[in-house]
Design a protein around this motif. Structure first.
Motif, PDB file in Angstrom:
ATOM      1  N   VAL A  57       0.855  -1.229  -0.018  1.00 49.67           N
ATOM      2  CA  VAL A  57       0.035   0.220   0.054  1.00 49.67           C
ATOM      3  C   VAL A  57       0.838   1.216  -0.143  1.00 49.67           C
ATOM      4  O   VAL A  57       1.795   1.527   0.885  1.00 49.67           O
ATOM      5  N   THR A 114       0.638   5.156   0.682  1.00 45.81           N
ATOM      6  CA  THR A 114      -0.160   6.125   1.198  1.00 45.81           C
ATOM      7  C   THR A 114       0.243   7.500   1.025  1.00 45.81           C
ATOM      8  O   THR A 114       1.309   7.638   1.518  1.00 45.81           O
ATOM      9  N   ASN A 130      -5.642   8.350   6.666  1.00 45.60           N
ATOM     10  CA  ASN A 130      -5.307   7.391   5.579  1.00 45.60           C
ATOM     11  C   ASN A 130      -4.211   6.339   5.816  1.00 45.60           C
ATOM     12  O   ASN A 130      -4.381   5.139   5.461  1.00 45.60           O
ATOM     13  N   SER A 137      -5.002   2.496   5.283  1.00 47.31           N
ATOM     14  CA  SER A 137      -3.958   1.836   4.518  1.00 47.31           C
ATOM     15  C   SER A 137      -3.881   0.345   5.143  1.00 47.31           C
ATOM     16  O   SER A 137      -3.757  -0.806   4.387  1.00 47.31           O
ATOM     17  N   ASN A 161      -3.266   4.809  -1.721  1.00 47.62           N
ATOM     18  CA  ASN A 161      -4.301   5.487  -1.065  1.00 47.62           C
ATOM     19  C   ASN A 161      -3.855   6.846  -1.312  1.00 47.62           C
ATOM     20  O   ASN A 161      -3.367   7.384  -0.674  1.00 47.62           O
TER      21      ASN A 161
END
Length: 438
Positions: free
Chosen positions: A12, A14, A20, A24, A43
């Motif tokens: 992920v 971010t 967030n 994530s 994200n």
């Protein structure tokens, strides 16, 4: 930008806020639990055009480096402008904020689908993030305000709060798991509880967490709106030593006229009074702030008011944002400041912030500070000052003597490891255990 996970599993990327970051980690774990492999989740953040540009740039880079990977895009930028990301050939699918943390979504993520509207979700996440010493509790999301420069309410929806019972259970669980510090986070943290029938405001929530999680060494707040701080929160700073003496304030400007055009709810004097009152209640508290440089119609005199706010409020840590017009916001239709002027004002704010930080660091020399150690030989003091602690295991709470600084962080004097060992033998927190990496 933060990356969680690696290899052929689920990674992920971010962008943006701590909320967030929490989401994530929830997405990464949900996707792994559903057996997903070779998946990259981006994200995104919509606070600035630059954050959106960086997300697009990262997507292209990932596909070049890992052409076999499936790329899923979510977050505020994807919520507000899904078609832009869906049109990118590198992107397999766009997922809305409302459903991105639902585990079921990741069992059937391949295929067609448009983002669900952010307003439809009331799910608020909490928990630990892989590789982080501190745990984050996302106790609130969304925002009921409509600042003229901000698109976040369109990506997050209206303010929704997690229940106190759920938050306290999560805090106790994280404390028992060994986390020494929990950070409460949200989009508009000081609006916590306004949507709950008879629910507590943020100050009472803080009191409840500290009462019900007695082994938790540290509780910290993320960014708050000073005008919304309730009396119980101020009292908690005065009376609760485990509530850390650090606040990051959403100030944005030091000019009353610009604040009015931003549709902010506080004045310059409100901010100054708030900082002075907190310092009276909690001597030694340290403030950071978000400041926007070059907001539309900002004159040189108005900018000077923002520049002088650094000293008037006694700010130590600055997040400086050159104004970035976001399509669809009222500020985008206002007379814009020249790009070079915006850039120069942002530079001057950052320079002033750097000077304020160096003054703060210099004032710590010779003091003994209690530090929570982290990976990479770093740690944070109670007032969030970064400290270089050397070769000390993460997640220890140690006392260190400050010998100086390097302009960005404090440097310890003497052997931090020996201090750590002595403290661990006597520390009331030693029973909580230590975490090398979670």
């Amino acid at each position: 930008m933060t990356a969680n996970g690696s290899g052929g599993g689920v990674e992920v990327l971010t962008f943006g806020c701590r909320l967030n970051l929490v989401e994530s980690e929830a997405m990464r774990r949900a996707a792994l639990a559903q057996g997903r492999r070779n998946l990259v989740i981006v994200n995104s953040c919509a606070v600035t055009a630059e954050a959106e540009r960086q997300a697009c740039q990262a997507i292209r880079r990932i596909k070049r480096e890992r052409p076999e990977a499936e790329i899923i895009v979510t977050g505020c930028a994807a919520e507000i402008g899904p078609s832009k990301f869906a049109a990118m050939p590198e992107v397999s699918r766009v997922i809305g904020n409302a459903v991105k943390t639902d585990p079921a979504v990741w069992s059937s993520v391949s295929g067609e689908g448009a983002p669900a509207k952010a307003e439809s979700s009331s799910h608020v996440l909490n928990g630990d993030v892989e590789g982080h010493t501190r745990a984050f509790l996302a106790v609130q999301t969304g925002c009921n305000h409509r600042c003229s420069f901000c698109v976040i309410p369109y990506g997050r929806g209206s303010s929704r709060s997690a229940t106190p019972a759920d938050i306290i259970r999560a805090a106790v669980r994280l404390s028992e798991k060994g986390f020494r510090e929990i950070v409460l986070t949200g989009v508009d943290l000081t609006s916590y509880g306004a949507d709950l029938r008879g629910g507590p405001a943020l100050g009472e929530l803080v009191r409840s967490i500290l009462r019900e999680a007695p082994n938790l060494a540290r509780l910290r707040l993320s960014s708050i709106d000073c005008i919304e701080a309730d009396p119980a929160l101020l009292a908690a700073f005065a009376e609760e030593p485990r509530l850390m003496p650090h606040l990051h304030l959403s100030l944005q400007s030091g000019s009353d006229l610009i604040l009015k055009r931003m549709k902010r709810r506080h004045s310059r004097d409100d901010a100054i009074r708030f900082c002075a009152e907190l310092r009276r209640l909690r001597p030694g508290i340290v403030f950071g702030a978000d400041l926007i440089a070059g907001f539309p119609t900002e004159t040189g005199a108005m900018f000077q008011e923002t520049l002088s706010l650094i000293d008037d409020c006694g700010l130590t840590y600055l997040h400086v944002f050159p104004f970035s017009a976001r399509p669809g916001t009222p500020a985008a239709r206002m007379p814009q400041v020249a790009a070079e002027t915006v850039k120069d004002r942002a530079r001057r704010l950052r320079e002033a912030g750097g000077k304020a930080l160096r003054v703060h660091l210099a004032g710590q020399t010779g003091k003994t500070l209690r530090v929570l150690t982290e990976c990479g030989g770093m740690g944070h003091a109670e007032d969030f000052t970064r400290v270089r602690v050397g070769n000390v295991a993460p997640s220890q709470i140690i006392d260190v003597v400050i010998g100086g600084h390097d302009g960005k962080a404090l440097v310890t004097s003497g052997n931090a490891q020996s201090v750590s060992s002595e403290l661990e033998r006597a520390s009331p927190w030693s029973a909580a255990g230590s975490l090398a990496k979670v």
